[in-house]
Design an enzyme around this catalytic site. Structure first.
Site, PDB file in Angstrom:
ATOM      1  NE  ARG A  81     -12.965  -0.193   6.554  1.00 41.49           N
ATOM      2  CZ  ARG A  81     -12.818  -1.482   5.910  1.00 41.49           C
ATOM      3  NH1 ARG A  81     -13.271  -2.477   6.394  1.00 41.49           N
ATOM      4  NH2 ARG A  81     -12.067  -1.496   5.066  1.00 41.49           N
TER       5      ARG A  81
ATOM      6  CD1 TRP B  62      -6.297  -0.028   9.236  1.00 47.02           C
ATOM      7  CD2 TRP B  62      -5.304   1.986   8.871  1.00 47.02           C
ATOM      8  NE1 TRP B  62      -4.985  -0.328   8.540  1.00 47.02           N
ATOM      9  CE2 TRP B  62      -4.364   0.765   8.418  1.00 47.02           C
ATOM     10  CE3 TRP B  62      -5.012   3.354   8.845  1.00 47.02           C
ATOM     11  CZ2 TRP B  62      -3.224   1.312   7.626  1.00 47.02           C
ATOM     12  CZ3 TRP B  62      -3.743   3.686   8.050  1.00 47.02           C
ATOM     13  CH2 TRP B  62      -2.964   2.514   7.588  1.00 47.02           C
TER      14      TRP B  62
ATOM     15  CD  GLN C  35      -9.199  -1.474  -0.939  1.00 48.36           C
ATOM     16  OE1 GLN C  35      -9.974  -2.097  -1.753  1.00 48.36           O
ATOM     17  NE2 GLN C  35      -8.490  -2.065   0.315  1.00 48.36           N
ATOM     18  CG  ASP C  36      -6.325   1.920   0.757  1.00 54.13           C
ATOM     19  OD1 ASP C  36      -7.283   2.237   1.482  1.00 54.13           O
ATOM     20  OD2 ASP C  36      -5.487   1.110   1.428  1.00 54.13           O
TER      21      ASP C  36
ATOM     22  CB  THR D 185      -0.833  -0.024   1.225  1.00 57.79           C
ATOM     23  OG1 THR D 185      -1.642  -1.134   1.104  1.00 57.79           O
ATOM     24  CG2 THR D 185      -1.590   1.253   0.942  1.00 57.79           C
TER      25      THR D 185
ATOM     26  CG  ASP E 140     -10.860   1.727   4.253  1.00 52.99           C
ATOM     27  OD1 ASP E 140     -11.996   1.998   5.013  1.00 52.99           O
ATOM     28  OD2 ASP E 140     -10.248   0.727   4.511  1.00 52.99           O
TER      29      ASP E 140
ATOM     30  CD  GLN F 219      -4.822  -3.097  -0.032  1.00 58.26           C
ATOM     31  OE1 GLN F 219      -5.320  -3.733  -1.016  1.00 58.26           O
ATOM     32  NE2 GLN F 219      -4.658  -3.479   1.380  1.00 58.26           N
TER      33      GLN F 219
END
Length: 540
Positions: free
Chosen positions: A448, A450, A358-359, A306, A380, A336
Site C-alpha cells: 500500500r 505510504w 508490524q514494521d 518507529t 507494512d 510499530q
C-alpha cells in the site's frame, strides 16, 4: 560526525564568485527542469536567484543548488541542536535525537554529492557518478521526511518551531535532485555480472560450523573472495574476544576501507546495536538463522519512535551480514516495532532472518541487496525508501491483531525524482508455518502507498493464496493511486493471476522492458559493487 559551523552567507558569497563557463539553460529549459520538482515556483525562484544562473549550465546550477542545500541543512541542524530539552517529553526527546542523527547523515550525503560534482572535469557526469549523487540526494530527502514524521508521532507542540525549516530544506533538496538529474550523463552501464559468474567455493554451503577458530574463519572468508582486514569473535560464554556485539563494534576501526569481520558465535544476544556512520565496511557473520540471534522488544506503545525502535540499526556504508537472525519480539499489539533498520549504502544481507510483526524491516534509504533471507511480519513489514532488491527470499505473513490486514510492502518514495523502490524478485510470499493452517485469518496485500510516489514491484515470485485477489490496498482513499507505481511481472502460484487486481492508474502488469528497470543491474547497479554473495543481475 562533526560538521563545521559555516554560515549560509558564506556559501552565497561563494556562489557569486563562481565562474560560469558552460552553455546556459534558457528560461524554458529551466522551467522544464523545475516542473519535475514538488514545488515548481520555489525551484524557479531559488535557481533564478543564483548569480550567473541565466548563463550557467546544468552542472553549474547543480553545484549552486547543492551549496545552498548544504548551508541550509547546517543551519537547521544547529537550530535543532540548540532546542531546549526541558520542553520535551520522553518521546519528543527521542524524536529530537533521531533528527540530529538524520541531519548528520544528510550532511554527509550532501558533502559526498558536492565532491562528485566538483570532481567532474567536464560539463557532464559519468553514469556511476550520476547514480551515486541521485541516490545520496534521494536519501537526504527521505531523512527530512523521517525527521518530521518522528515529531508528528510524538504529537509535540515543539514541531511548529522548526517544521517550516524542515520543509524548506526538503524543497531545496528536491530542487537539487531535479537539477542533478538534468546534468548530461556520459558513458553507459556496461558491466554485467551473472549468477554463473560468481565464485562458488564455500559461499554456497550452509554456513560455517561454530567450532571453527577465528583464524580458520578468516581463511574461509578470503577463499570466498572477501578481503578481510581484521576479525574478532563475539561469544556470550566468554570464549571469544568479546562477550557483546557492541564491544566488538567499538573496537572496529573508524572509516575503514577494509572489511572488519565480527564473527558472532551461536547464542541469543539481547542487545540494541547501532553501526554508526563512521563504522564502514563492517561484516557480521553468525552461525546460522535461529542459531545466532540478536533480539530486542522496543516499540511505539512503550514510547519509542518507529525510527528508534529498531533492535539493530545499520548506517555505516558497506555493511554486510550473513547467517544471523534479527528480531523484535514486541508482538502485534505493540504497533510499530522494528527488528532491522538499514540506512547503509551498498549493504548486503545473505541468509539472514528478520523477524517481527508490524514494521519489521525498515529499508530506510540508499542501495541495499538481500539474498536468501526470511522476513516475517504483519502490517507494512517491509517499509522505507531505499533502492532495494530482494532475491530468492521468503516473505512470511503472521497473524495480525483482530481487524488488521497484513501488508507486505509500504514503500516511502516522496519525490518523483527519487531513484528508489522495492523490487521483490524470485521470492516466495506465503503464510508463516505456525499459522498456515488457516489462511482465512490472514488477509494479505502485496503493498500500500505510504507516500505519494510509492514504488514496488513483484517479479517472477511465488504468490500464495494468502494474498487477496485485489493484490494491493489503499492507504487512505484515493491518495497516491495515480502517482504510485506498482507492478507485477511473470509471477506464479495460486494468487499470481492479475485479472482481479486493482484498477488504479498507477498499477501495471509489466512488460519485459518495464521489469528490467527493477533488476540488480538497473535499480541498484549491484553488478558494480556486489562481490561477496551470489546474485542475478537481470531477470533470469
Amino acid at each position: 560526525m562533526a560538521h563545521s559551523k559555516l554560515k549560509p552567507a558564506f556559501f552565497l558569497i561563494c556562489l557569486m564568485c563562481l565562474q560560469i563557463k558552460s552553455d546556459g539553460l534558457g528560461h524554458d529549459a529551466l522551467q522544464s527542469v523545475c516542473s519535475s520538482t514538488l514545488d515548481t515556483k520555489f525551484c524557479m525562484s531559488t535557481v533564478s536567484s543564483f548569480e550567473g544562473s541565466k548563463d550557467g549550465g546544468a552542472l553549474d546550477l547543480g553545484r549552486m543548488a547543492l551549496n545552498v542545500s548544504i548551508a541550509e541543512a547546517r543551519k537547521v541542524f544547529e537550530l535543532i541542536a540548540r532546542l531546549g530539552r526541558w520542553a520535551f517529553n520522553q518521546r519528543q526527546l527521542i524524536a529530537l535525537e533521531d533528527c540530529l542523527e538524520l541531519f548528520d547523515i544528510t550532511l554527509d550525503s550532501l558533502e559526498r554529492s558536492m565532491s562528485k560534482v566538483n570532481n567532474s572535469n567536464s560539463n557532464s557526469l559519468g553514469w556511476r557518478q550520476s547514480m551515486d549523487v541521485q541516490t545520496w540526494l534521494s536519501a537526504a530527502i527521505t531523512n527530512q521526511d523521517t525527521c518530521l514524521e518522528g515529531f508528528q508521532e510524538s504529537s509535540g507542540n515543539q514541531q511548529s518551531s522548526f517544521s517550516s525549516s524542515l520543509h524548506n530544506v526538503s524543497r531545496l533538496l528536491s530542487s537539487s535532485l531535479a537539477l542533478v538529474k538534468n546534468i548530461p550523463v556520459v558513458g553507459s552501464h556496461h558491466k554485467r555480472r551473472l549468477l554463473s559468474d560468481m565464485p562458488r567455493g564455500r559461499i554456497n554451503n550452509d554456513g560455517f560450523p561454530s567450532w571453527l577458530s577465528a583464524g580458520d574463519r578468516r581463511r574461509l572468508l578470503q577463499d570466498d573472495g572477501i578481503s578481510v582486514g581484521d576479525m574478532v569473535t563475539v561469544a556470550g560464554d566468554g570464549s571469544g574476544n568479546y562477550t557483546t556485539i557492541n564491544e566488538a563494534l567499538n573496537a572496529a576501526p573508524n572509516n575503514s576501507q577494509e572489511r572488519f569481520a565480527i564473527y558472532v558465535k551461536e547464542g541469543v544476544y539481547q542487545e540494541y546495536i547501532e553501526v554508526p556512520i563512521y563504522k564502514t565496511n563492517i561484516m557480521m557473520v553468525g552461525d546460522g538463522i535461529n542459531v545466532t540471534v540478536i533480539t530486542g522488544n522496543r516499540n511505539y506503545v512503550d514510547g519509542w519512535t518507529t525510527y528508534s525502535s529498531a533492535t539493530v540499526s545499520v548506517i555505516g556504508i558497506g555493511f554486510m551480514a550473513r547467517d544471523i537472525t534479527f528480531e523484535n519480539t514486541a508482538g502485534p499489539e505493540k504497533c510499530q516495532a522494528v527488528a532491522l533498520k538499514v540506512i547503509s549504502d551498498l549493504s548486503v544481507f545473505y541468509r539472514c532472518s528478520i523477524n517481527g510483526f508490524q514494521d519489521t524491516h525498515y529499508v530506510h534509504s540508499f542501495r541495499q541487496f538481500y539474498r536468501e533471507c526470511d522476513i516475517y511480519g504483519t502490517v507494512d513489514f517491509i517499509f522505507g525508501d531505499a533502492a532495494v532488491v530482494f532475491q530468492t527470499c521468503n516473505m512470511f505473513v503472521r497473524k495480525p491483531i483482530e481487524g488488521q490486514s497484513n501488508i507486505i510492502t509500504a514503500q516511502g518514495r516522496c519525490d518523483s525524482n527519487e531513484n528508489t523502490g522495492i523490487s521483490i524478485q524470485n521470492c516466495t510470499i506465503t503464510a508463516s508455518p505456525e499459522v498456515a493452517s488457516d489462511k482465512s485469518l490472514l488477509p494479505t496485500y502485496l503493498g500500500r502507498p505510504w507516500k505519494e510516489y510509492s514504488r514496488a514491484v513483484f517479479i517472477k515470485s511465488y504468490i500464495d493464496d494468502v494474498v487477496l485477489p485485489a493484490g494491493w490496498m489503499e492507504w487512505r482513499g484515493a491518495f497516491a493511486l495515480s502517482t504510485l507505481y506498482y507492478g507485477e511481472y511473470l509471477n506464479w502460484g495460486p494468487r499470481a493471476e492479475t485479472a482481479e487486481r486493482v484498477q488504479w492508474p498507477g498499477y501495471h502488469v509489466m512488460s519485459l522492458s518495464d521489469a528490467e528497470l527493477f533488476t540488480v543491474t538497473n535499480l541498484i547497479a549491484g553488478d558494480t559493487w556486489i562481490n561477496t554473495v551470489p546474485f542475478i543481475a537481470g531477470l533470469n
